[in-house]
Write a protein that holds these residues in place. Structure first.
Motif, PDB file in Angstrom:
ATOM      1  N   GLU A 429     103.367  86.923  69.264  1.00  0.00           N
ATOM      2  CA  GLU A 429     103.378  85.738  70.104  1.00  0.00           C
ATOM      3  C   GLU A 429     102.570  84.634  69.438  1.00  0.00           C
ATOM      4  O   GLU A 429     101.785  84.888  68.501  1.00  0.00           O
ATOM      5  N   LEU A 430     102.792  83.419  69.910  1.00  0.00           N
ATOM      6  CA  LEU A 430     102.075  82.277  69.359  1.00  0.00           C
ATOM      7  C   LEU A 430     100.606  82.368  69.760  1.00  0.00           C
ATOM      8  O   LEU A 430     100.262  82.806  70.865  1.00  0.00           O
ATOM      9  N   TRP A 431      99.758  81.911  68.847  1.00  0.00           N
ATOM     10  CA  TRP A 431      98.307  81.966  69.058  1.00  0.00           C
ATOM     11  C   TRP A 431      97.763  80.545  69.043  1.00  0.00           C
ATOM     12  O   TRP A 431      98.145  79.720  68.212  1.00  0.00           O
ATOM     13  N   GLU A 432      96.879  80.255  69.978  1.00  0.00           N
ATOM     14  CA  GLU A 432      96.306  78.923  70.089  1.00  0.00           C
ATOM     15  C   GLU A 432      94.950  78.892  69.401  1.00  0.00           C
ATOM     16  O   GLU A 432      94.072  79.709  69.703  1.00  0.00           O
ATOM     17  N   LYS A 433      94.823  77.959  68.476  1.00  0.00           N
ATOM     18  CA  LYS A 433      93.564  77.811  67.746  1.00  0.00           C
ATOM     19  C   LYS A 433      92.707  76.782  68.473  1.00  0.00           C
ATOM     20  O   LYS A 433      93.116  75.641  68.681  1.00  0.00           O
ATOM     21  N   GLU A 434      91.505  77.209  68.843  1.00  0.00           N
ATOM     22  CA  GLU A 434      90.594  76.335  69.546  1.00  0.00           C
ATOM     23  C   GLU A 434      89.679  75.631  68.551  1.00  0.00           C
ATOM     24  O   GLU A 434      89.215  76.234  67.583  1.00  0.00           O
ATOM     25  N   LEU A 435      89.454  74.352  68.775  1.00  0.00           N
ATOM     26  CA  LEU A 435      88.532  73.550  67.975  1.00  0.00           C
ATOM     27  C   LEU A 435      87.483  72.946  68.897  1.00  0.00           C
ATOM     28  O   LEU A 435      87.705  72.792  70.107  1.00  0.00           O
ATOM     29  N   SER A 436      86.350  72.624  68.309  1.00  0.00           N
ATOM     30  CA  SER A 436      85.290  72.007  69.097  1.00  0.00           C
ATOM     31  C   SER A 436      85.735  70.617  69.544  1.00  0.00           C
ATOM     32  O   SER A 436      86.549  69.964  68.890  1.00  0.00           O
ATOM     33  N   PRO A 437      85.214  70.129  70.684  1.00  0.00           N
ATOM     34  CA  PRO A 437      85.586  68.770  71.138  1.00  0.00           C
ATOM     35  C   PRO A 437      85.271  67.705  70.108  1.00  0.00           C
ATOM     36  O   PRO A 437      85.995  66.717  70.000  1.00  0.00           O
ATOM     37  N   GLU A 438      84.208  67.918  69.322  1.00  0.00           N
ATOM     38  CA  GLU A 438      83.841  66.924  68.305  1.00  0.00           C
ATOM     39  C   GLU A 438      84.901  66.874  67.220  1.00  0.00           C
ATOM     40  O   GLU A 438      85.292  65.795  66.758  1.00  0.00           O
ATOM     41  N   THR A 439      85.404  68.050  66.825  1.00  0.00           N
ATOM     42  CA  THR A 439      86.453  68.092  65.799  1.00  0.00           C
ATOM     43  C   THR A 439      87.752  67.497  66.320  1.00  0.00           C
ATOM     44  O   THR A 439      88.450  66.775  65.598  1.00  0.00           O
ATOM     45  N   GLY A 471      97.562  64.423  72.176  1.00  0.00           N
ATOM     46  CA  GLY A 471      97.073  65.784  72.447  1.00  0.00           C
ATOM     47  C   GLY A 471      97.630  66.749  71.428  1.00  0.00           C
ATOM     48  O   GLY A 471      98.834  66.742  71.127  1.00  0.00           O
ATOM     49  N   ARG A 472      96.786  67.580  70.910  1.00  0.00           N
ATOM     50  CA  ARG A 472      97.185  68.502  69.845  1.00  0.00           C
ATOM     51  C   ARG A 472      97.847  69.742  70.415  1.00  0.00           C
ATOM     52  O   ARG A 472      97.401  70.282  71.436  1.00  0.00           O
ATOM     53  N   ASP A 473      98.944  70.164  69.768  1.00  0.00           N
ATOM     54  CA  ASP A 473      99.564  71.438  70.087  1.00  0.00           C
ATOM     55  C   ASP A 473      98.737  72.525  69.404  1.00  0.00           C
ATOM     56  O   ASP A 473      98.681  72.627  68.168  1.00  0.00           O
ATOM     57  N   LYS A 474      98.068  73.351  70.200  1.00  0.00           N
ATOM     58  CA  LYS A 474      97.111  74.301  69.652  1.00  0.00           C
ATOM     59  C   LYS A 474      97.758  75.429  68.872  1.00  0.00           C
ATOM     60  O   LYS A 474      97.066  76.137  68.131  1.00  0.00           O
ATOM     61  N   THR A 475      99.082  75.627  69.048  1.00  0.00           N
ATOM     62  CA  THR A 475      99.745  76.683  68.289  1.00  0.00           C
ATOM     63  C   THR A 475     100.164  76.212  66.897  1.00  0.00           C
ATOM     64  O   THR A 475     100.456  77.046  66.039  1.00  0.00           O
ATOM     65  N   LYS A 476     100.211  74.907  66.686  1.00  0.00           N
ATOM     66  CA  LYS A 476     100.579  74.395  65.368  1.00  0.00           C
ATOM     67  C   LYS A 476      99.379  74.442  64.442  1.00  0.00           C
ATOM     68  O   LYS A 476      98.218  74.311  64.862  1.00  0.00           O
ATOM     69  N   VAL A 477      99.656  74.607  63.173  1.00  0.00           N
ATOM     70  CA  VAL A 477      98.609  74.657  62.160  1.00  0.00           C
ATOM     71  C   VAL A 477      97.903  73.305  62.113  1.00  0.00           C
ATOM     72  O   VAL A 477      98.547  72.247  62.098  1.00  0.00           O
ATOM     73  N   VAL A 478      96.550  73.352  62.069  1.00  0.00           N
ATOM     74  CA  VAL A 478      95.752  72.132  62.030  1.00  0.00           C
ATOM     75  C   VAL A 478      95.782  71.583  60.610  1.00  0.00           C
ATOM     76  O   VAL A 478      95.440  72.297  59.641  1.00  0.00           O
ATOM     77  N   THR A 479      96.189  70.331  60.487  1.00  0.00           N
ATOM     78  CA  THR A 479      96.258  69.676  59.183  1.00  0.00           C
ATOM     79  C   THR A 479      95.469  68.376  59.244  1.00  0.00           C
ATOM     80  O   THR A 479      95.308  67.777  60.310  1.00  0.00           O
ATOM     81  N   TYR A 480      95.004  67.961  58.091  1.00  0.00           N
ATOM     82  CA  TYR A 480      94.287  66.695  57.981  1.00  0.00           C
ATOM     83  C   TYR A 480      94.621  66.073  56.633  1.00  0.00           C
ATOM     84  O   TYR A 480      94.507  66.721  55.580  1.00  0.00           O
ATOM     85  N   ARG A 481      95.078  64.821  56.695  1.00  0.00           N
ATOM     86  CA  ARG A 481      95.415  64.097  55.465  1.00  0.00           C
ATOM     87  C   ARG A 481      94.132  63.514  54.875  1.00  0.00           C
ATOM     88  O   ARG A 481      93.612  62.513  55.347  1.00  0.00           O
ATOM     89  N   CYS A 482      93.669  64.174  53.844  1.00  0.00           N
ATOM     90  CA  CYS A 482      92.423  63.758  53.206  1.00  0.00           C
ATOM     91  C   CYS A 482      92.669  62.475  52.422  1.00  0.00           C
ATOM     92  O   CYS A 482      93.541  62.424  51.539  1.00  0.00           O
ATOM     93  N   PRO A 483      91.925  61.374  52.725  1.00  0.00           N
ATOM     94  CA  PRO A 483      92.170  60.104  52.026  1.00  0.00           C
ATOM     95  C   PRO A 483      91.851  60.200  50.533  1.00  0.00           C
ATOM     96  O   PRO A 483      91.191  61.132  50.047  1.00  0.00           O
ATOM     97  N   SER A 484      92.302  59.203  49.833  1.00  0.00           N
ATOM     98  CA  SER A 484      92.064  59.148  48.385  1.00  0.00           C
ATOM     99  C   SER A 484      90.575  58.972  48.090  1.00  0.00           C
ATOM    100  O   SER A 484      89.861  58.263  48.808  1.00  0.00           O
ATOM    101  N   ASN A 485      90.132  59.671  47.015  1.00  0.00           N
ATOM    102  CA  ASN A 485      88.748  59.586  46.523  1.00  0.00           C
ATOM    103  C   ASN A 485      87.754  60.037  47.587  1.00  0.00           C
ATOM    104  O   ASN A 485      86.686  59.458  47.752  1.00  0.00           O
ATOM    105  N   THR A 486      88.128  61.073  48.321  1.00  0.00           N
ATOM    106  CA  THR A 486      87.226  61.683  49.289  1.00  0.00           C
ATOM    107  C   THR A 486      87.269  63.192  49.109  1.00  0.00           C
ATOM    108  O   THR A 486      88.125  63.730  48.375  1.00  0.00           O
ATOM    109  N   ALA A 487      86.335  63.877  49.756  1.00  0.00           N
ATOM    110  CA  ALA A 487      86.266  65.329  49.690  1.00  0.00           C
ATOM    111  C   ALA A 487      86.051  65.874  51.094  1.00  0.00           C
ATOM    112  O   ALA A 487      85.316  65.277  51.893  1.00  0.00           O
ATOM    113  N   VAL A 488      86.717  67.009  51.412  1.00  0.00           N
ATOM    114  CA  VAL A 488      86.606  67.675  52.707  1.00  0.00           C
ATOM    115  C   VAL A 488      86.238  69.132  52.457  1.00  0.00           C
ATOM    116  O   VAL A 488      86.847  69.801  51.593  1.00  0.00           O
ATOM    117  N   GLN A 489      85.238  69.626  53.160  1.00  0.00           N
ATOM    118  CA  GLN A 489      84.802  71.015  53.027  1.00  0.00           C
ATOM    119  C   GLN A 489      85.321  71.811  54.217  1.00  0.00           C
ATOM    120  O   GLN A 489      85.176  71.406  55.375  1.00  0.00           O
TER     121      GLN A 489
END
Length: 863
Positions: A429-439, A471-489
């Motif tokens: 079954e589909l699984w919902e990924k929870e993120l913090s409100p800040e995220t 509103g985010r669909d929690k079952t979809k994979v969380v993606t983030y378009r990292c801008p140019s000349n930046t870094a994401v950990q």
């Protein structure tokens, strides 16, 4: 003492007066026509007043009537009043009614006192129509309408009649009949023990129905509850009924509190009997093909029409049925059978054990709680023992799209990325990924959140994903378009490791991964935790801060300084990349480090020296003393690879208020001196220009006055010419207008005469035409009438001729001859029998026919 005119009382016919004897204090009645003289001990207290004349069809009520009242004998006898009693007076064509002293007319209390109008006391006799009644009530014990009545008794008189009121009897009201139409019933209630018009006895409070159509007149102790229409049931309507008492309804015993269903098959027309309550009107539930309904607590014949509590019943379409009392639909709705395509499936669960015959492999025994999945294409109607958990479709994922899934048997969570299409199994079954409100907030705002005045916020707006705004669909994979000349950990909490993604790139979070949120300082001066960010800007960029320094001579200054910065990192080295996020707030860290160095360097110099060499002092404090000689301006933070490549002093101002005020005053004094000199020069130049302008203005005024006088001369000449023309023109115009008026009046009279003559001509012609048409129509009418009468006469003559011809042809020629000869032949035989011959005797003037004589001989005498 001689009597005056006021002492003479003149009473006209049909009038009366009341005279009070002051000695005896007794009033007497005087009826006219009469003239009498008031004595000294008498006083006129009432009248003259007209006697009461009651027209036919009216009556009046006398209050406190005289006991020995006799309208035909009116004397001076003292009368006694029946106080509190009433007397009814009816129409008497020969005798008007005077009012005795002490009596009063009901409805006209001022009659005989302040008013002579008795008409307001006249009341029409109640007229009771046929099939109507008048309800009466006895106020005292009385004999009325042929019976002894006790006080408070009520009875009715039915019409048609004219009721003559009786003293001591009040009219409660006129009772109208209740019309019972076809399809209606009358509901009655007994106020006390009574017997209805059909001879049926009823107890107090008992209710019953009158169903026969027609008019029904309620009796005294019968209260009409309502007149209601009979309920007409159709094949699609029914009634839920409840018995409020034990009774027989439609020849079936119903106990108190019992509920049942009534449909068209039971009775097409129905009105609830007394003791039956209508709970509600119900409609049949119609199931189309492909629909079904689950009935809860169904009625079963084996339980004597009692609900089978806890049971369910499946009804498949096409069908129609009623819900019995106690039954209900599951979820209160009609369900549609599941129409599955070849890309759909259903996940089912057995609520209790049963044998499943819907599988292609044959009969399968299902245990309670067992789950399984069926695939399309097919139409599936779940039995009552089956619960549909989910309806699934083929999931189509495009590139860079993914979903989180969980295996319900093992609990393992995994990710499927596109492009692909697949169908979930029954244990997945589909699984919902929870993120913090800040995220969640940072993702909806493109990766950065803070006050709108922060410069870097505009940089994040280009990375806003529209799908995260609503509103985010929690079952979809969380993606983030990292801008140019930046870094994401990204941190993986299951494997306890982190990875750094450099932009431009798409960051995809695994099931157990999450972003590292940077809490940066912002504002001027810098404040901690003012900017939240998912990505780290590698630069080149600049940082602006406000710092306070103090010189060696204790002068406190506030400086706004900008630092050029960038990160130097080897993107292929994971260790070097991890250093970027070793300092969570690199902006605050850099500002504190550089600010401390600048304050330490400024503290060793005086204000005058710092004022003259501030740029060199700050540069040496940041980049070292050798930077002034070599020109190399670089400062590196080895902990996070941050490099400061330049510094710019934007402003310097004293912190001390007195010093700031002194500098402000000196600057203002210099400005005032400069302003005063400029104002003086400007004023001198303005005075000079004003004198020149004033001379030119005066010269121009003189020239203008000269031209004005010249034009005024021309104006006066033109005014004289205009006045002459105006005077002559006005007289000419008036004469011409008078002539034209006379001409127009004459022409108007001529036209009016012509129009009048034409109108008279048209009127005469129309009258002549009407008369001609009238005569022609009359002649035509007479002509046609004559033709019709001629045709009628011809037709009648033809009818008579035909009738005679038919009669002659019917009788025959020989019969007619025999009939014509029968009379004379018999007469001849008679004369022959008398010895006479059929001869004509005459004296030459009056012939005698012996045949006629013979006829007279055989005729019968009249007497």
């Amino acid at each position: 003492m001689s009597p005056t005119a006021d002492d003479v009382v003149r009473v006209k016919p049909n009038e009366f007066v009341h005279v009070l004897d002051l000695n005896k204090n007794v009033a007497r009645l005087m009826v006219g026509p009469k003239n009498f003289l008031l004595q000294t001990n008498e006083k006129l207290v009432c009248g003259p007043c007209p006697s009461i004349v009651i027209p036919p069809g009216f009556y009046c009520v006398i209050k406190d009537p005289a006991r020995n009242y006799n309208p035909e004998v009116i004397g001076n006898a003292e009368l006694k009043l029946d106080l509190g009693q009433t007397k009814v007076l009816l129409h008497n064509p020969t005798l008007p009614y005077p009012l005795y002293p002490g009596e009063s007319l009901e409805g006209a209390p001022n009659f005989g006192k302040n008013s002579n109008d008795f008409h307001s006391g006249l009341k029409p006799l109640p007229i009771i129509k046929a099939k109507h009644a008048i309800r009466l009530e006895a106020q005292i014990d009385i004999y009325a309408d042929g019976k002894d009545r006790m006080a408070g008794d009520q009875w009715q008189l039915e019409g048609p009649l004219t009721y003559e009121p009786c003293p001591g009897v009040d009219i409660v009201g006129l009772i109208k009949p209740r019309i019972i139409k076809h399809g209606q019933v009358l509901r009655l209630k007994a106020i006390q023990d009574t017997e209805d018009r059909f001879g049926v006895s009823h107890k107090t409070g008992e209710e019953w129905l009158i169903k026969e159509p027609g008019s029904y007149l309620p009796d005294v102790f019968e209260q009409v509850i309502s007149v209601n229409d009979i309920i007409v049931l159709t094949t699609g309507t029914g009634l839920h009924l409840r018995a409020t008492q034990t009774l027989y309804d439609m020849n079936k015993k119903r106990l108190a509190g019992e509920e049942w269903l009534l449909t068209y098959n039971d009775c097409p027309e129905y009105y609830p009997e007394v003791g039956v309550e209508i709970i509600k009107h119900v409609k049949s539930i119609v199931l189309k093909q492909g629909e079904y309904a689950v009935v809860l607590d169904p009625i079963g014949n084996c339980f004597e029409d009692k609900p089978q509590l806890g049971q369910k019943k499946l009804v498949l379409g096409e069908a129609d049925f009623f819900l019995h009392p106690g039954e209900s639909l599951e979820s209160n709705k009609i369900c549609e059978s599941y129409l599955l395509s070849d890309q759909e499936s259903l996940v089912l669960q057995a609520e209790k054990g049963f044998i499943d015959d819907s599988m292609p492999d044959g009969y399968v025994t299902r245990q309670p709680g067992e789950t399984w999945m069926i695939l399309g294409p097919r139409v599936y109607t779940p039995p009552v023992e089956v619960k549909v958990l989910k309806r699934r479709k083929h999931i189509v994922l495009s590139e860079n799209e993914g979903l989180y899934f969980q295996d319900v048997t093992t609990g393992r969570v995994f990710v499927n990325m596109g492009p692909q299409a697949f169908l979930l199994t029954d244990d997945c079954e589909l699984w919902e990924k929870e993120l913090s409100p800040e995220t969640e907030l940072l993702l909806s705002k493109g990766g950065g959140s803070g006050v709108g005045t922060i410069r870097k916020i505009a940089y994040f707006e280009q990375c806003i994903d529209p799908s995260y705004i609503k509103g985010r669909d929690k079952t979809k994979v969380v993606t983030y378009r990292c801008p140019s000349n930046t870094a994401v950990q990204v941190n993986d909490y299951q494997e306890k490791k982190a990875r750094v993604v450099f932009g431009p790139d798409l960051v995809v979070l695994g099931p157990y991964e999450n972003f590292t949120i940077l809490s940066l300082s912002a504002g001027k001066p810098k404040k901690a935790d003012e900017l939240k960010s998912l990505c780290l800007m590698l630069g080149p960029d600049y940082i602006t801060d406000i710092i306070e320094v103090e010189t060696a001579d204790h002068a406190r200054l506030r400086m706004q300084i900008s630092f050029n910065n960038h990160f130097e990192v080897d993107k292929t080295d994971p260790v070097d990349a991890a250093k970027l996020f070793s300092v969570p707030d690199f902006i605050g860290f850099a500002c504190k480090k550089l600010g401390s160095q600048i304050r330490a360097s400024v503290a060793l110099t005086t204000f005058d020296e710092f004022h003259r060499h501030s740029a060199k002092i700050i540069q040496a404090a940041v980049f070292g003393p050798n930077s002034l000689k070599t020109g190399k301006t670089l400062f590196r933070f080895d902990v996070n690879n941050l490099v400061i490549s330049g510094i710019d002093i934007e402003s310097i101002e004293p912190v001390d208020t007195k010093m700031r005020d002194s500098l402000t005053k000196s600057v203002q004094l210099a400005i005032e001196i400069s302003t005063s000199s400029i104002e003086a020069a400007a004023k001198h130049e303005a005075d000079r220009a004003e004198q020149i302008a004033r001379g030119q203005l005066e010269r121009q005024i003189l020239l203008t006055e000269k031209d004005s006088e010249r034009e005024r001369i021309k104006l006066n000449e033109l005014r004289a010419i205009t006045a002459a023309v105006e005077s002559t023109g006005q007289a000419k115009a008036e004469a011409q207008a008078q002539a034209e008026r006379v001409l127009i009046e004459c022409q108007s009279e001529i036209e009016a005469v012509k129009l009048k003559s034409e109108a008279e001509k048209i009127l005469h012609e129309s009258e002549l035409s009407n008369q001609n048409k009238l005569r022609f129509s009359e002649l035509d009418y007479i002509k046609r009438k004559n033709e019709i009468e001629i045709a009628k006469a011809k037709a009648l003559s033809q009818v008579e001729t035909g009738k005679m011809a038919k009669m002659i042809s019917t009788i025959g020629k020989d019969t007619i001859v025999a009939m014509s000869n029968a009379g004379p032949a018999n007469q001849v035989k008679l004369l022959s029998g008398l010895g006479l011959e059929s001869v004509l005797l005459t004296d030459g003037n009056s012939p005698i026919n012996l045949l006629t004589t013979a006829q007279g001989l055989v005729s019968q005498p009249n007497n």
